[in-house]
Design a protein around this motif. Structure first.
Motif, short mmCIF file in Angstrom:
data_model
loop_
_atom_site.label_atom_id
_atom_site.label_comp_id
_atom_site.label_asym_id
_atom_site.label_seq_id
_atom_site.Cartn_x
_atom_site.Cartn_y
_atom_site.Cartn_z
N MET A 1 0.86 -1.17 -0.05
CA MET A 1 0.08 0.08 0.11
C MET A 1 0.94 1.18 -0.15
O MET A 1 1.77 1.36 0.75
N SER A 2 0.65 2.14 -0.89
CA SER A 2 1.65 3.25 -0.85
C SER A 2 1.29 4.38 0.28
O SER A 2 -0.02 4.17 0.78
N LEU A 3 2.38 4.96 0.76
CA LEU A 3 2.40 5.74 1.86
C LEU A 3 1.77 7.07 1.54
O LEU A 3 0.69 7.62 2.32
N CYS A 4 1.77 7.60 0.35
CA CYS A 4 1.32 9.10 0.34
C CYS A 4 0.54 8.97 -1.18
O CYS A 4 0.26 10.03 -1.74
N GLY A 5 0.22 7.86 -1.91
CA GLY A 5 -0.41 8.04 -3.10
C GLY A 5 0.85 8.13 -4.35
O GLY A 5 1.98 8.00 -4.10
N GLU A 6 0.26 8.57 -5.52
CA GLU A 6 1.11 8.65 -6.62
C GLU A 6 1.63 10.05 -7.03
O GLU A 6 0.77 10.89 -6.89
N ALA A 7 2.90 10.39 -7.25
CA ALA A 7 3.44 11.57 -7.77
C ALA A 7 4.61 11.21 -8.73
O ALA A 7 5.22 10.15 -8.70
N ALA A 8 5.12 12.42 -9.27
CA ALA A 8 6.20 12.30 -10.02
C ALA A 8 7.42 11.97 -9.53
O ALA A 8 8.25 11.03 -10.07
N GLY A 9 8.04 12.50 -8.30
CA GLY A 9 9.03 12.12 -7.87
C GLY A 9 9.16 11.03 -6.55
O GLY A 9 8.13 10.40 -6.41
N GLU A 10 10.20 10.94 -5.84
CA GLU A 10 10.19 9.97 -4.73
C GLU A 10 9.47 10.46 -3.53
O GLU A 10 9.60 11.71 -3.25
N GLN A 11 8.49 9.78 -3.23
CA GLN A 11 7.62 10.21 -2.29
C GLN A 11 7.86 9.59 -0.76
O GLN A 11 8.66 8.53 -0.35
N GLY A 12 7.37 10.52 0.40
CA GLY A 12 7.79 9.86 1.68
C GLY A 12 6.73 10.24 2.57
O GLY A 12 6.10 11.41 2.28
N LEU A 13 6.43 9.83 3.88
CA LEU A 13 5.89 10.15 5.08
C LEU A 13 6.46 10.96 5.83
O LEU A 13 7.44 10.26 6.61
N VAL A 14 6.30 11.97 6.41
CA VAL A 14 7.03 12.62 7.56
C VAL A 14 6.48 12.04 8.93
O VAL A 14 5.35 11.93 9.09
N ILE A 15 7.53 11.41 9.52
CA ILE A 15 7.10 10.85 10.75
C ILE A 15 7.57 11.59 12.03
O ILE A 15 6.83 11.62 13.08
N GLN A 16 8.48 12.41 11.87
CA GLN A 16 8.81 13.47 12.86
C GLN A 16 9.69 14.39 12.25
O GLN A 16 10.32 14.43 11.22
N ASP A 55 2.31 14.41 7.15
CA ASP A 55 2.45 14.94 5.69
C ASP A 55 3.06 14.16 4.93
O ASP A 55 4.15 13.35 5.16
N CYS A 56 2.68 14.21 3.71
CA CYS A 56 3.19 13.51 2.63
C CYS A 56 4.33 14.58 1.68
O CYS A 56 3.51 15.65 1.06
N VAL A 57 5.36 14.24 1.30
CA VAL A 57 6.16 14.89 0.61
C VAL A 57 6.94 14.37 -0.48
O VAL A 57 6.95 13.23 -0.65
N GLU A 58 7.33 15.43 -1.30
CA GLU A 58 8.29 14.77 -2.39
C GLU A 58 9.59 15.11 -2.23
O GLU A 58 9.82 16.41 -1.66
N PHE A 59 10.71 14.51 -2.26
CA PHE A 59 11.99 14.65 -1.87
C PHE A 59 12.97 13.99 -2.83
O PHE A 59 12.70 13.10 -3.63
N SER A 60 14.12 14.42 -2.91
CA SER A 60 15.22 13.96 -3.60
C SER A 60 16.40 13.50 -2.64
O SER A 60 16.76 14.56 -1.72
N ARG A 61 16.99 12.40 -2.79
CA ARG A 61 18.21 12.08 -2.07
C ARG A 61 19.50 12.97 -2.47
O ARG A 61 19.66 13.13 -3.61
N ILE A 62 20.22 13.27 -1.35
CA ILE A 62 21.87 13.79 -1.70
C ILE A 62 22.49 12.87 -2.58
O ILE A 62 22.74 11.71 -1.96
N PRO A 63 23.09 13.11 -3.61
CA PRO A 63 23.87 12.25 -4.48
C PRO A 63 25.08 11.59 -3.29
O PRO A 63 25.76 12.30 -2.76
N GLY A 64 24.93 10.49 -3.59
CA GLY A 64 26.02 9.61 -2.87
C GLY A 64 25.56 9.10 -1.57
O GLY A 64 26.34 8.60 -0.72
N SER A 65 24.21 9.69 -1.29
CA SER A 65 23.82 9.36 0.35
C SER A 65 22.46 8.55 0.12
O SER A 65 21.66 8.96 -0.75
N GLU A 66 22.21 7.45 1.01
CA GLU A 66 20.99 6.87 1.00
C GLU A 66 20.14 7.10 2.11
O GLU A 66 18.78 7.03 1.95
#
Length: 312
Positions: A1-16, A55-66
């Motif tokens: 089940m998707s945390l935040c639905g569908e969107a263009a970028g990588e999606q995530g759920l704010v937990i704190q 909250d549901c957000v779109e984010f990008s990872r910092i290059p070289g970091s997971e």
């Protein structure tokens, strides 16, 4: 089940989060520590905090970091639960995208504070989020005045649970009401929100602390909001713990509209001799005062209305 639905970028759920650094849960499970690009999100302009648990957000990872990233945007919210933050002189979002708000009070230690509950019930009405009243520590002696006030909430249509986080009393009924939902727990410090979440989740997910004996208040064990996924004994749901609040100020309406968020008073709105300008104090022809005298409206509820209206 998707945390935040569908969107263009990588999606995530704010937990704190705090100080513009947020823990974001991803679809694959790992939590990414994210800052906000430019430190401002357009949708959160004017608020004390830009994001909140849920909250549901779109984010990008910092290059070289997971495990580090940058928040790019905020997805549209279904709703948000807000209060006026006096220190910051701005509205503060406590939780987002909720199915229920559980306002937690205690039968004793700290003392029962019904007017705090009234304020949260009003705010839940403003946000159109179903509220639950949870009276914790019912293993302690319960004063008859507590039962009287609780009976009045039930009479006007609110759902109330008497529970004990320490003995487990009443928790099965509360679990049934919260199952499959995302719920925020709101209450003053020391009423046992974190202990309740521990009991509901079946494990010690939150640090708890004893009541301050000197002041009979909590010691603010929870210093920032956090979202937990509960899955124990057949119970599943998202539970959001929030920091203890000593004074809850209502946000988002005018004093003239406040009467519409007191169900027992709403039907009398505008029927006083002085109409909507009536303060429901000593004016002649006040239908609200007549209802208080006849027992239709509890005097303490009118006092809650008066205090909130004065602040608004």
């Amino acid at each position: 089940m998707s945390l935040c639905g569908e969107a263009a970028g990588e999606q995530g759920l704010v937990i704190q989060g705090t100080n513009n650094v947020f823990s974001v849960e991803t679809e694959s499970g790992p939590v990414v520590r994210c800052s906000i690009k430019g430190k401002i999100l357009r949708q959160s302009s004017g608020f004390y905090n830009p994001l909140a648990p849920g909250d549901c957000v779109e984010f990008s990872r910092i290059p070289g970091s997971e495990d580090e990233g940058v928040i790019l945007s905020l997805a549209p919210r279904k709703n948000r639960f807000t209060r006026w933050n006096e220190k910051g002189n701005a509205p503060q979002i406590l939780a987002a995208n909720l199915d229920a708000v559980a306002v937690v009070t205690s039968a004793d230690a700290p003392p029962f504070r019904p007017r705090f509950v009234d304020r949260v019930l009003v705010q839940a009405g403003i946000e159109n989020i179903p509220p639950l009243v949870v009276v914790n520590k019912c293993d302690l002696p319960v004063d008859p005045d507590v039962y009287a006030r609780v009976s009045d909430w039930q009479r006007i249509g609110y759902t109330v649970f008497f529970v004990s986080a320490s003995t487990g009393e009443g928790l099965d009924a509360l679990r049934a009401a919260l199952a499959g939902k995302r719920s925020a727990f709101i209450g003053q410090s020391g009423v046992g929100k974190s202990s309740l979440l521990n009991a509901l989740c079946g494990s010690a997910v939150n640090r708890t602390a004893a009541i301050s004996c000197k002041y009979r208040r909590g010691v603010h064990t929870t210093t920032r909001g956090a979202l937990f996924h509960a899955a124990s004994g057949g119970f599943q749901g998202d539970l959001i713990d929030t920091p203890g609040i000593r004074h809850f100020r209502v946000y988002g309406i005018s004093s003239a509209d406040l009467i519409y968020y007191f169900p027992e008073m709403e039907k009398l709105a505008g029927r006083c001799l002085y109409g909507m300008s009536c303060t429901h104090g000593s004016e002649p022809g006040c239908k609200i005062q007549e209802a208080v005298y006849s027992g239709v409206i509890a005097e303490d509820r009118l006092e809650s209305w008066s205090r909130i209206a004065g602040e608004l």
